[in-house]
Write an enzyme that holds these catalytic residues in place. Structure first.
Site, PDB file in Angstrom:
ATOM      1  N   ASP A  12     -14.060  83.669  -3.247  1.00 19.37           N
ATOM      2  CA  ASP A  12     -14.965  84.153  -2.197  1.00 19.37           C
ATOM      3  C   ASP A  12     -16.197  84.892  -2.732  1.00 19.37           C
ATOM      4  O   ASP A  12     -16.533  86.001  -2.276  1.00 19.37           O
ATOM      5  CB  ASP A  12     -14.201  85.067  -1.240  1.00 19.37           C
ATOM      6  CG  ASP A  12     -13.026  84.379  -0.559  1.00 19.37           C
ATOM      7  OD1 ASP A  12     -12.855  83.166  -0.748  1.00 19.37           O
ATOM      8  OD2 ASP A  12     -12.278  85.061   0.158  1.00 19.37           O
ATOM      9  N   ASP A  52     -14.508  81.554   1.939  1.00 13.96           N
ATOM     10  CA  ASP A  52     -14.107  81.995   3.265  1.00 13.96           C
ATOM     11  C   ASP A  52     -14.978  81.245   4.268  1.00 13.96           C
ATOM     12  O   ASP A  52     -16.215  81.254   4.145  1.00 13.96           O
ATOM     13  CB  ASP A  52     -14.331  83.508   3.378  1.00 13.96           C
ATOM     14  CG  ASP A  52     -13.172  84.244   4.006  1.00 13.96           C
ATOM     15  OD1 ASP A  52     -12.041  83.719   3.982  1.00 13.96           O
ATOM     16  OD2 ASP A  52     -13.395  85.356   4.511  1.00 13.96           O
ATOM     17  N   HIS A  54     -14.961  80.820   8.243  1.00 17.80           N
ATOM     18  CA  HIS A  54     -14.370  81.114   9.543  1.00 17.80           C
ATOM     19  C   HIS A  54     -15.163  80.506  10.697  1.00 17.80           C
ATOM     20  O   HIS A  54     -16.404  80.575  10.703  1.00 17.80           O
ATOM     21  CB  HIS A  54     -14.328  82.628   9.776  1.00 17.80           C
ATOM     22  CG  HIS A  54     -13.440  83.367   8.833  1.00 17.80           C
ATOM     23  ND1 HIS A  54     -12.121  83.041   8.621  1.00 17.80           N
ATOM     24  CD2 HIS A  54     -13.680  84.460   8.045  1.00 17.80           C
ATOM     25  CE1 HIS A  54     -11.589  83.884   7.757  1.00 17.80           C
ATOM     26  NE2 HIS A  54     -12.508  84.751   7.389  1.00 17.80           N
ATOM     27  N   HIS A  58     -13.105  84.078  15.283  1.00 16.50           N
ATOM     28  CA  HIS A  58     -11.857  84.057  14.518  1.00 16.50           C
ATOM     29  C   HIS A  58     -10.979  85.251  14.890  1.00 16.50           C
ATOM     30  O   HIS A  58     -11.472  86.349  15.174  1.00 16.50           O
ATOM     31  CB  HIS A  58     -12.167  84.083  13.017  1.00 16.50           C
ATOM     32  CG  HIS A  58     -11.000  83.783  12.155  1.00 16.50           C
ATOM     33  ND1 HIS A  58     -10.158  84.759  11.676  1.00 16.50           N
ATOM     34  CD2 HIS A  58     -10.500  82.603  11.693  1.00 16.50           C
ATOM     35  CE1 HIS A  58      -9.213  84.196  10.950  1.00 16.50           C
ATOM     36  NE2 HIS A  58      -9.393  82.893  10.942  1.00 16.50           N
ATOM     37  N   HIS A  87     -17.594  87.768   9.667  1.00 16.15           N
ATOM     38  CA  HIS A  87     -18.141  87.478   8.345  1.00 16.15           C
ATOM     39  C   HIS A  87     -17.860  86.030   7.966  1.00 16.15           C
ATOM     40  O   HIS A  87     -16.937  85.409   8.490  1.00 16.15           O
ATOM     41  CB  HIS A  87     -17.525  88.413   7.295  1.00 16.15           C
ATOM     42  CG  HIS A  87     -16.035  88.222   7.145  1.00 16.15           C
ATOM     43  ND1 HIS A  87     -15.121  88.771   8.027  1.00 16.15           N
ATOM     44  CD2 HIS A  87     -15.296  87.530   6.233  1.00 16.15           C
ATOM     45  CE1 HIS A  87     -13.893  88.438   7.664  1.00 16.15           C
ATOM     46  NE2 HIS A  87     -13.975  87.678   6.584  1.00 16.15           N
ATOM     47  N   LYS A 112     -11.195  78.236   3.162  1.00 13.88           N
ATOM     48  CA  LYS A 112     -10.016  78.857   3.766  1.00 13.88           C
ATOM     49  C   LYS A 112     -10.427  79.704   4.958  1.00 13.88           C
ATOM     50  O   LYS A 112     -11.595  80.061   5.104  1.00 13.88           O
ATOM     51  CB  LYS A 112      -9.242  79.683   2.744  1.00 13.88           C
ATOM     52  CG  LYS A 112     -10.004  80.836   2.106  1.00 13.88           C
ATOM     53  CD  LYS A 112      -9.212  81.443   0.967  1.00 13.88           C
ATOM     54  CE  LYS A 112      -9.883  82.661   0.365  1.00 13.88           C
ATOM     55  NZ  LYS A 112      -9.965  83.817   1.260  1.00 13.88           N
ATOM     56  N   CYS A 161      -8.299  89.512  -1.128  1.00 16.41           N
ATOM     57  CA  CYS A 161      -8.119  88.087  -1.407  1.00 16.41           C
ATOM     58  C   CYS A 161      -7.782  87.794  -2.864  1.00 16.41           C
ATOM     59  O   CYS A 161      -6.991  86.888  -3.152  1.00 16.41           O
ATOM     60  CB  CYS A 161      -9.358  87.318  -0.969  1.00 16.41           C
ATOM     61  SG  CYS A 161      -9.603  87.364   0.829  1.00 16.41           S
TER      62      CYS A 161
END
Length: 212
Positions: A12, A52, A54, A58, A87, A112, A161
């Site tokens: 990330d 990341d 999203h 989310h 984010h 992800k 993470c």
């Protein structure tokens, strides 16, 4: 280190986790030059970058939970869930891989957090979802299919993470290392617990200079 059986996993490294971003990590931008230099040395045959990614609304976003403040903790699917500022929304500049890095050596980009119902800290498994399980991302199989048995992790955030990814990697049988100087935490207060958790999981903590 044998480049044939080791992979570098970059977690990330995205602008939203840098100062000025939607969910800034402490000194998050400080790792960018070191990661770019490490990739430029071509030390690893396999390099994975997680992203990341999203959807809007989310379940981990605080604005999906009226009456709560950022960083509140709630229970979700029987597990604690931190509510984050929105984010790394799909397609936004903050969700891009950091433009200050030459990503050419990366041979897998793993997105992800794409399921609006489930958070996803680890590169290897999503967080607990509605079924009460942590779904596999497929990364472990991808690595094993290429003969990888050792992983080195860097990126953001070291206390979320990166930590979860390292714990899962070790639990799945990979020899696991965290390149501490190429990670940063959400806040420095997380560093001591993170070191303890990594040690408990059998994860080695290294400085990237040890790679030569």
């Amino acid at each position: 280190m044998s480049s044939a059986d080791a992979a570098l996993i970059l977690i990330d490294v995205q602008p939203d986790f840098m100062p000025g971003g939607a969910l800034a990590c402490h000194e998050g931008d400080a790792i960018v030059p070191g990661i770019d230099a490490l990739l430029g040395r071509r030390r690893f045959r396999h390099v994975v970058a997680t992203q990341d990614w999203h959807p809007r609304g989310h379940v981990s976003f605080v604005d999906a939970h009226p009456g709560h403040a950022p960083f509140d903790a709630i229970e979700l699917y029987g597990q604690p869930q931190t509510l984050w500022p929105a984010h790394c929304v799909q397609g936004t500049a903050g969700a891009a891989l950091h433009p200050g890095i030459d990503w050419t050596p990366v041979d897998l980009i793993l997105r992800k957090g794409c399921d609006a119902r489930v958070d996803s800290y680890s590169a290897f498994r999503e967080n607990v979802g509605p079924a009460g399980t942590r779904p596999d991302t497929g990364l472990a199989g991808w690595l094993r299919g290429r003969g990888v048995d050792t992983v080195y992790l860097a990126g953001l955030a070291r206390d979320v993470c990166v930590l979860w990814s390292a714990q899962d990697a070790a639990a799945l049988g990979f020899r696991t290392h965290v390149l501490w100087d190429l990670t940063r935490p959400v806040t420095p207060a997380g560093d001591a617990p993170t070191r303890s958790a990594l040690a408990a999981a059998g994860v080695a903590i290294l400085d990237s200079t040890a790679l030569g």
